[in-house]
Structures are given as C-alpha cells and as structure tokens.
Design an enzyme around this catalytic site. Structure first.
Site, PDB file in Angstrom:
ATOM      1  CE1 TYR A 146      -0.317  -4.249   7.869  1.00 36.11           C
ATOM      2  CE2 TYR A 146      -1.380  -2.603   9.342  1.00 36.11           C
ATOM      3  CZ  TYR A 146      -1.416  -3.441   8.359  1.00 36.11           C
ATOM      4  OH  TYR A 146      -2.661  -3.713   7.614  1.00 36.11           O
ATOM      5  CG  HIS A 179      -2.036  -1.290   1.253  1.00 37.13           C
ATOM      6  ND1 HIS A 179      -3.140  -0.946   0.782  1.00 37.13           N
ATOM      7  CD2 HIS A 179      -1.950  -2.588   1.649  1.00 37.13           C
ATOM      8  CE1 HIS A 179      -3.678  -2.002   0.704  1.00 37.13           C
ATOM      9  NE2 HIS A 179      -3.064  -2.997   1.309  1.00 37.13           N
TER      10      HIS A 179
END
Length: 348
Positions: A330, A63
């Site tokens: 993440y 992303h």
C-alpha cells in the site's frame, strides 16, 4: 487435487476470480520481501499492472476504481470487554470509507471484476485511528511466499488471448492443495447486485487486547443488512454498482453488522488461506452505517492510504506475514500515485 471443480462454468468463474486477485498477490509477496528473483521488484510489478490496464496517473495501483463514502460506526458495546480500543465503547465513531472493485483499471465496468472491497477509516474521540481494508473473499488462495510466486506465474496473461491460461492455472491449483478453501468459495460464489448487499472480510487475523493485557485473536466481517439479490445476467451500465449505491443512499443509510469471530486454540491465526470452523463464537460489535457518497475519488478518501497496520491501542496485528506485506504494498502504491498527482496536477 483437493476439491475439484466440476463443469466448465465453475472453472471459468474460478479462472476469472483468480486472475483478478493474482496481481494483488504478487504485490503482497514482493513488498513483504519474500521474492528473491532480482527481476521481480515492486517497480516491475506496478509497471506490469499499468502495462495490462494502461497508465492512469494518480490512481491506486490496485482497486483503482472506487468511490468515497462517509457515515458512522455505532458500537454495540459487546466487544468492549475484549479490547480497550475506544471504537468499541464510543457510542458513535465517524467513518470515511471507499467501495471499490479489484484491478488497476479505473475505467473498467463495475461488473467486469468479481473482487469487491470496502476500506474504512475510523477515528475515535481519543485521537486514535483504525484503518481496515476488506474484500469479498473470506480467505486468500495461498499462505506462503512460494505460493504467491507460483500464483503470479500461473496468472500471467497468455499473449495470444490476453487472459490467463486455464491449463496453467489448473496445474497451479493441483500443486497447491492449500487453495482448497478459496477454491470452494470461488466455485460457489454468486455476485450480488450491489455493494450494499455484499459481505466484506478482513481475511487476515488480528489480536484484540483487553485492559488486563489478555489477547484474543479474531477475524472480522461486515455482514450486509440489505437483502441479497443476484447480479443480473446482462448489465450495460459501466457504473452499475456506483449508480446503485447512489440511488440507495438517496433513500436512506445503508447498514452492515460488524461481526468478530473469535479464534480458539489450534485455529490458523497466521495463515489467511485457512478457514476457521463455522461453530466459532462470534460477537456483533456494532453497526456500520454508510450515509452518503463523498464523491468518486474526489472526496475525503482519495488521499487516504488504507494501510491495515494503522491500528488503535487495543487492536494488534497477528503474526500473519501477509499483513506486513500488505502494508508495504500500500505504501508503494500511495507514494507513486501521490507523486503522479503532484507532478501532473491530476485530480482522479
């Protein structure tokens, strides 16, 4: 094979969506400690992203292309009886967010990738923070570690074409009937013409905890209040979705309804590949109101890690192992891009 797809157009669309999500699945799987193959490490996975999309220092490793936004969450008060989280009772909560598309290339055309995401940071007046990362698919394709590994292999680009081999992907789906719900979604998916008219889903389940300690598993989605229009067949603007969002916000705020779907006994709380029955009770917890663009990767969201396990009191993680894997993935991405920015002086 459950729920076969009919027609080449549907199959090609499924392949495209599957390819866009495969890298994400691979990162989840290893970061959660699920893959035992010694050659498959987080470093190698990230290197693979960059080998396919190019090295882009300082950007997120998935992303990568997105823009920061800001606004408010306006609580309806309807969820306050289910959770002590202040966000559900405070009238207005400031929000920092990020719209993005899937993939590791921050310069990809907005409409080249079917996966869209919205990540949010909500900070209530009791000093607590709630972060959530949502995507347009309502479910994941698979639910086990072996399934993730198989999906990574199935979506490895063919050196001759640079794209996943459809036959290999088809074999993967045949071997993994748990992908049925995701395949149904992919086969019927029609992209909208805007981030503003896209629905975003938590995919994973979480647990709301009330003042008496009662627990209620839920999934949530943001339901757009902007009307749906399909994406045009021909789009020449590589920044189409970003420019559209900026134009819309110039005329006023954009809004989504935060809908909480309540699980019942027997629902697959710990399996993100399984949908819950459509008749499950839901509560409209409030309205997300996005008011302005805060700068593409230059605003307040740039240095935020939208770890889905950053939760306030009153919201807990379910036992879904994908949640721990997402958090770990993440962290790896955040650490690398932070070091890249520090060493290079890059300002993505």
């Amino acid at each position: 094979m459950n729920t076969p797809l009919h027609g080449s157009a549907k199959w090609l669309r499924l392949v495209a969506i599957g390819g866009a999500l495969a890298a994400l699945a691979g990162t989840f799987a290893y970061a959660g400690g699920w893959l035992g193959a010694p050659a498959l490490t987080p470093q190698r996975i990230i290197d693979t992203f960059e080998a396919q999309a190019g090295h882009h220092p300082g950007y997120r490793k998935n992303h990568a292309k997105g823009l920061c936004v800001a606004g408010r969450f306006l609580s309806s008060g309807q969820a306050a009886s289910l959770s002590t989280a202040r966000v559900f009772s405070q009238a207005e909560v400031p929000v920092i967010g990020r719209f993005a598309i899937g993939g590791a290339n921050p310069f990809a055309p907005d409409t080249a990738v079917p996966t869209r995401s919205l990540a949010l940071d909500l900070r209530s007046d009791d000093g607590q923070t709630w972060r959530t990362g949502m995507n347009n698919p309502p479910v994941l394709a698979v639910s086990t570690a072996q399934g993730f590994y198989d999906q990574v292999l199935a979506n490895t680009p063919d050196p001759a074409t640079g794209k996943p081999d459809p036959a290999r992907q088809q074999a993967f789906f045949a071997a993994h009937p748990e992908t049925a719900a995701w395949r149904r979604w992919a086969a019927s998916y029609t992209p909208s013409d805007s981030f503003a008219s896209t629905a975003y889903h938590s995919i994973n389940a979480f647990v709301l905890v009330d003042a008496r300690g009662n627990a209620q598993p839920v999934r949530w989605q943001l339901v757009p209040q902007a009307p749906f229009q399909p994406l045009p067949a021909q789009v020449d603007d590589k920044q189409f979705l970003q420019h559209d969002l900026q134009r819309r916000l110039a005329h006023g705020p954009l809004r989504w309804t935060l809908r909480l779907t309540l699980a019942e006994a027997g629902d697959a709380v710990d399996d993100p590949a399984q949908q819950w029955p459509a008749e499950r009770r839901s509560i409209d917890a409030g309205t997300l109101q996005i008011e302005r663009v805060d700068g593409p990767e230059q605003g307040a969201c740039r240095d935020l890690n939208f770890d889905p396990l950053i939760l306030p009191s009153g919201i807990k993680a379910s036992a879904d192992p994908i949640l721990a894997a997402r958090s770990a993935a993440y962290a790896v991405s955040f650490d690398r891009r932070s070091r890249e920015t520090l060493h290079s002086g890059a300002k993505p």
